[in-house]
Design a protein around this motif. Structure first.
Motif, PDB file in Angstrom:
ATOM      1  N   PHE A   1      57.072  51.813  20.860  1.00  0.00           N
ATOM      2  CA  PHE A   1      58.264  51.005  21.053  1.00  0.00           C
ATOM      3  C   PHE A   1      59.387  50.900  20.012  1.00  0.00           C
ATOM      4  O   PHE A   1      58.977  51.625  18.744  1.00  0.00           O
ATOM      5  CB  PHE A   1      57.571  49.639  21.415  1.00  0.00           C
ATOM      6  CG  PHE A   1      56.412  49.302  20.615  1.00  0.00           C
ATOM      7  CD1 PHE A   1      56.948  48.317  19.536  1.00  0.00           C
ATOM      8  CD2 PHE A   1      55.339  49.762  20.679  1.00  0.00           C
ATOM      9  CE1 PHE A   1      56.178  47.874  18.530  1.00  0.00           C
ATOM     10  CE2 PHE A   1      54.229  49.190  19.496  1.00  0.00           C
ATOM     11  CZ  PHE A   1      54.655  48.403  18.599  1.00  0.00           C
ATOM     12  N   TYR A   2      60.341  50.048  20.427  1.00  0.00           N
ATOM     13  CA  TYR A   2      61.389  49.945  19.343  1.00  0.00           C
ATOM     14  C   TYR A   2      61.441  48.470  19.083  1.00  0.00           C
ATOM     15  O   TYR A   2      61.451  47.438  19.888  1.00  0.00           O
ATOM     16  CB  TYR A   2      62.560  50.623  19.795  1.00  0.00           C
ATOM     17  CG  TYR A   2      62.637  51.885  20.347  1.00  0.00           C
ATOM     18  CD1 TYR A   2      62.932  52.961  19.159  1.00  0.00           C
ATOM     19  CD2 TYR A   2      61.891  52.252  21.528  1.00  0.00           C
ATOM     20  CE1 TYR A   2      62.765  54.374  19.492  1.00  0.00           C
ATOM     21  CE2 TYR A   2      61.920  53.704  21.753  1.00  0.00           C
ATOM     22  CZ  TYR A   2      62.467  54.647  20.688  1.00  0.00           C
ATOM     23  OH  TYR A   2      62.266  55.938  20.840  1.00  0.00           O
ATOM     24  N   ILE A   3      61.673  48.179  17.627  1.00  0.00           N
ATOM     25  CA  ILE A   3      61.965  46.665  17.263  1.00  0.00           C
ATOM     26  C   ILE A   3      63.300  46.805  16.668  1.00  0.00           C
ATOM     27  O   ILE A   3      63.533  47.492  15.886  1.00  0.00           O
ATOM     28  CB  ILE A   3      60.855  46.579  16.021  1.00  0.00           C
ATOM     29  CG1 ILE A   3      59.358  46.578  16.572  1.00  0.00           C
ATOM     30  CG2 ILE A   3      60.844  45.130  15.563  1.00  0.00           C
ATOM     31  CD1 ILE A   3      58.375  46.615  15.637  1.00  0.00           C
ATOM     32  N   ALA A   4      63.709  45.778  17.071  1.00  0.00           N
ATOM     33  CA  ALA A   4      65.427  45.570  16.638  1.00  0.00           C
ATOM     34  C   ALA A   4      65.348  44.088  15.811  1.00  0.00           C
ATOM     35  O   ALA A   4      65.132  43.198  16.515  1.00  0.00           O
ATOM     36  CB  ALA A   4      66.541  45.516  17.894  1.00  0.00           C
ATOM     37  N   GLN A   5      65.952  44.214  14.660  1.00  0.00           N
ATOM     38  CA  GLN A   5      66.073  42.848  13.892  1.00  0.00           C
ATOM     39  C   GLN A   5      67.437  42.363  13.983  1.00  0.00           C
ATOM     40  O   GLN A   5      68.443  43.307  13.591  1.00  0.00           O
ATOM     41  CB  GLN A   5      65.510  42.812  12.525  1.00  0.00           C
ATOM     42  CG  GLN A   5      63.796  43.106  12.563  1.00  0.00           C
ATOM     43  CD  GLN A   5      63.467  43.107  11.179  1.00  0.00           C
ATOM     44  OE1 GLN A   5      63.368  42.221  10.505  1.00  0.00           O
ATOM     45  NE2 GLN A   5      63.143  44.229  10.495  1.00  0.00           N
TER      46      GLN A   5
ATOM     47  N   MET B   1      69.818  45.507  25.737  1.00  0.00           N
ATOM     48  CA  MET B   1      68.235  45.446  26.562  1.00  0.00           C
ATOM     49  C   MET B   1      68.593  45.073  27.697  1.00  0.00           C
ATOM     50  O   MET B   1      69.648  44.466  28.105  1.00  0.00           O
ATOM     51  CB  MET B   1      67.424  44.716  25.636  1.00  0.00           C
ATOM     52  CG  MET B   1      67.913  43.072  25.554  1.00  0.00           C
ATOM     53  SD  MET B   1      66.730  42.287  24.440  1.00  0.00           S
ATOM     54  CE  MET B   1      65.068  42.405  25.644  1.00  0.00           C
ATOM     55  N   ASN B   2      67.557  45.299  28.491  1.00  0.00           N
ATOM     56  CA  ASN B   2      67.852  45.019  30.039  1.00  0.00           C
ATOM     57  C   ASN B   2      67.582  43.519  30.188  1.00  0.00           C
ATOM     58  O   ASN B   2      67.325  42.811  29.200  1.00  0.00           O
ATOM     59  CB  ASN B   2      66.655  45.672  30.730  1.00  0.00           C
ATOM     60  CG  ASN B   2      65.091  45.540  30.138  1.00  0.00           C
ATOM     61  OD1 ASN B   2      64.898  45.829  29.223  1.00  0.00           O
ATOM     62  ND2 ASN B   2      64.654  44.426  31.035  1.00  0.00           N
ATOM     63  N   GLY B   3      68.134  43.177  31.505  1.00  0.00           N
ATOM     64  CA  GLY B   3      68.080  41.439  31.679  1.00  0.00           C
ATOM     65  C   GLY B   3      66.740  40.958  32.280  1.00  0.00           C
ATOM     66  O   GLY B   3      65.642  41.510  32.115  1.00  0.00           O
TER      67      GLY B   3
ATOM     68  N   THR C   1      65.593  33.582  33.240  1.00  0.00           N
ATOM     69  CA  THR C   1      64.391  33.301  33.871  1.00  0.00           C
ATOM     70  C   THR C   1      63.513  34.554  33.549  1.00  0.00           C
ATOM     71  O   THR C   1      63.790  35.629  33.697  1.00  0.00           O
ATOM     72  CB  THR C   1      64.574  33.464  35.494  1.00  0.00           C
ATOM     73  OG1 THR C   1      65.321  32.294  35.739  1.00  0.00           O
ATOM     74  CG2 THR C   1      63.249  33.434  36.176  1.00  0.00           C
ATOM     75  N   PHE C   2      62.712  34.230  32.744  1.00  0.00           N
ATOM     76  CA  PHE C   2      61.786  35.236  31.979  1.00  0.00           C
ATOM     77  C   PHE C   2      60.377  34.961  32.060  1.00  0.00           C
ATOM     78  O   PHE C   2      59.746  33.985  32.676  1.00  0.00           O
ATOM     79  CB  PHE C   2      62.356  35.663  30.678  1.00  0.00           C
ATOM     80  CG  PHE C   2      61.688  34.717  29.660  1.00  0.00           C
ATOM     81  CD1 PHE C   2      60.888  35.294  28.363  1.00  0.00           C
ATOM     82  CD2 PHE C   2      61.402  33.311  29.805  1.00  0.00           C
ATOM     83  CE1 PHE C   2      60.396  34.458  27.598  1.00  0.00           C
ATOM     84  CE2 PHE C   2      60.892  32.767  28.990  1.00  0.00           C
ATOM     85  CZ  PHE C   2      60.270  33.288  27.635  1.00  0.00           C
ATOM     86  N   GLY C   3      59.462  35.643  31.631  1.00  0.00           N
ATOM     87  CA  GLY C   3      57.984  35.258  31.368  1.00  0.00           C
ATOM     88  C   GLY C   3      57.113  36.486  31.179  1.00  0.00           C
ATOM     89  O   GLY C   3      57.559  37.541  31.647  1.00  0.00           O
TER      90      GLY C   3
ATOM     91  N   ALA D   1      60.948  42.376  25.292  1.00  0.00           N
ATOM     92  CA  ALA D   1      60.664  40.830  24.767  1.00  0.00           C
ATOM     93  C   ALA D   1      61.600  40.544  23.775  1.00  0.00           C
ATOM     94  O   ALA D   1      62.234  41.359  22.908  1.00  0.00           O
ATOM     95  CB  ALA D   1      59.246  40.986  24.050  1.00  0.00           C
ATOM     96  N   ILE D   2      61.941  39.227  23.755  1.00  0.00           N
ATOM     97  CA  ILE D   2      62.892  38.748  22.609  1.00  0.00           C
ATOM     98  C   ILE D   2      62.246  37.585  21.859  1.00  0.00           C
ATOM     99  O   ILE D   2      61.368  36.855  22.202  1.00  0.00           O
ATOM    100  CB  ILE D   2      64.032  37.977  23.266  1.00  0.00           C
ATOM    101  CG1 ILE D   2      65.106  37.627  22.341  1.00  0.00           C
ATOM    102  CG2 ILE D   2      63.769  36.783  24.306  1.00  0.00           C
ATOM    103  CD1 ILE D   2      66.552  37.028  22.680  1.00  0.00           C
ATOM    104  N   GLY D   3      62.385  37.669  20.601  1.00  0.00           N
ATOM    105  CA  GLY D   3      61.548  36.867  19.572  1.00  0.00           C
ATOM    106  C   GLY D   3      62.771  35.911  18.621  1.00  0.00           C
ATOM    107  O   GLY D   3      63.656  36.661  18.396  1.00  0.00           O
TER     108      GLY D   3
END
Length: 307
Positions: free
Chosen positions: A162-166, A205-207, A266-268, A297-299
């Motif tokens: 997977f990929y992590i973007a900061q 990223m996708n919505g 609207t996510f989850g 995922a968004i953090g």
């Protein structure tokens, strides 16, 4: 003739409803069925009605066994063909592209002030427990600073990549969203890469699949298009750079709009609580919870700093 029309009509409709049930098991977001009570009632009725129709056809075959041999096979083919045609027509109708609102119909955020944040000179490499991190790219401008790393975690013979973007931004409005083909509507499809290219995105990223549902909160670039959470969690990015998550029973659209909501998805499910700890239960469907799917995922780390 009357003896044939009724049982074959029942079988055809039963096949249609059985198909809807199967589709709903694989993708509940399509919402072919209504609710849990209706599902139980429909399934019981379908089984009983289907058995009754088969029994009626068996009685007809006993009356004229020689003449019914090939006719019976033909009728089964007709049943399946008609059922498939009905399912296809309904599917095409449900997935027909439809523009839902224009810019003038939407509600704009009432808090227009933004907060500015400094950008870091360097971004440290992401940290992953029990895994490997490989640096990929880094981009910096006067508004954003982004670092992209490739992560890999092994579990026996299985490898998860997977990929992590900061991402650091000077203000929240640097984080923008875009609709497929530039239109807010239902069942309008466009590859994320093409949407990103059309909007000159640096990182995309996708919505949240809003166009496949009738409900769910939609706030894009400060404009509110839809405010009903429809039982789903909501993630809101405010103009001051903060991100907050809401359960459907605690979300109020007017409140977040007054507070300066810039984006809302609207996510989850929500993965972490307000203290950064793993939540004990997830507000999501079994389709997402019990199956393995590629997910985004968004953090939120701090205002202006997101992962």
């Amino acid at each position: 003739m009357g003896k044939r029309i009724l049982p074959h009509s029942v079988i055809t409709l039963a096949l249609v409803l059985f198909t809807f049930i199967i589709l709903d098991r694989y993708n509940p977001m399509m919402n072919f069925e209504f609710n849990n009570y209706s599902k139980i009632i429909i399934q019981i009725c379908l089984v009983l009605t289907f058995l009754n129709a088969i029994y009626t056809l068996c009685l007809i075959r006993r009356e004229k066994p020689k003449k019914q041999s090939w006719a019976g096979i033909l009728w089964v083919f007709v049943d399946i063909t008609i059922a498939a045609a009905i399912v296809l027509c309904i599917y095409l109708f449900m997935t027909k592209p439809e523009q839902l609102a224009s810019q003038s119909d939407a509600v704009e955020s009432r808090q227009l002030t933004t907060t500015s944040f400094p950008l870091p000179d360097t971004i440290p490499q992401a940290v992953l427990a029990n895994g490997e991190i490989m640096p990929l790219e880094e981009y910096a401008s006067d508004r954003v600073h982004i670092r992209l790393d490739r992560a890999q975690r092994s579990n026996g013979t299985d490898k998860n990549v997977f990929y992590i973007a900061q991402a650091y931004v000077t203000d929240a409005t640097a984080i923008r969203t875009a609709f497929a083909n530039g239109v807010y509507g239902k069942n309008i499809y466009q590859a994320p890469g093409k949407i990103a290219a059309a909007n000159q995105a640096i990182l995309a990223m996708n919505g949240d699949y809003y166009g496949g549902n009738d409900g769910g909160v939609v706030i894009r670039n400060g404009v509110s298009y839809r405010s009903d959470p429809a039982g789903s969690d909501v993630c809101v990015l405010f103009r001051d750079g903060t991100i907050k998550t809401y359960s459907p029973d605690t979300f109020d659209a007017n409140t977040v709009i007054d507070q300066g909501a810039w984006q809302a998805w609207t996510f989850g499910p929500i993965l972490l609580d307000g203290n950064g700890n793993k939540v004990s239960s997830y507000n999501t469907t079994s389709y997402i919870k019990d199956n393995t799917h590629p997910r985004s995922a968004i953090g939120y780390v701090a205002p202006g700093h997101y992962v």
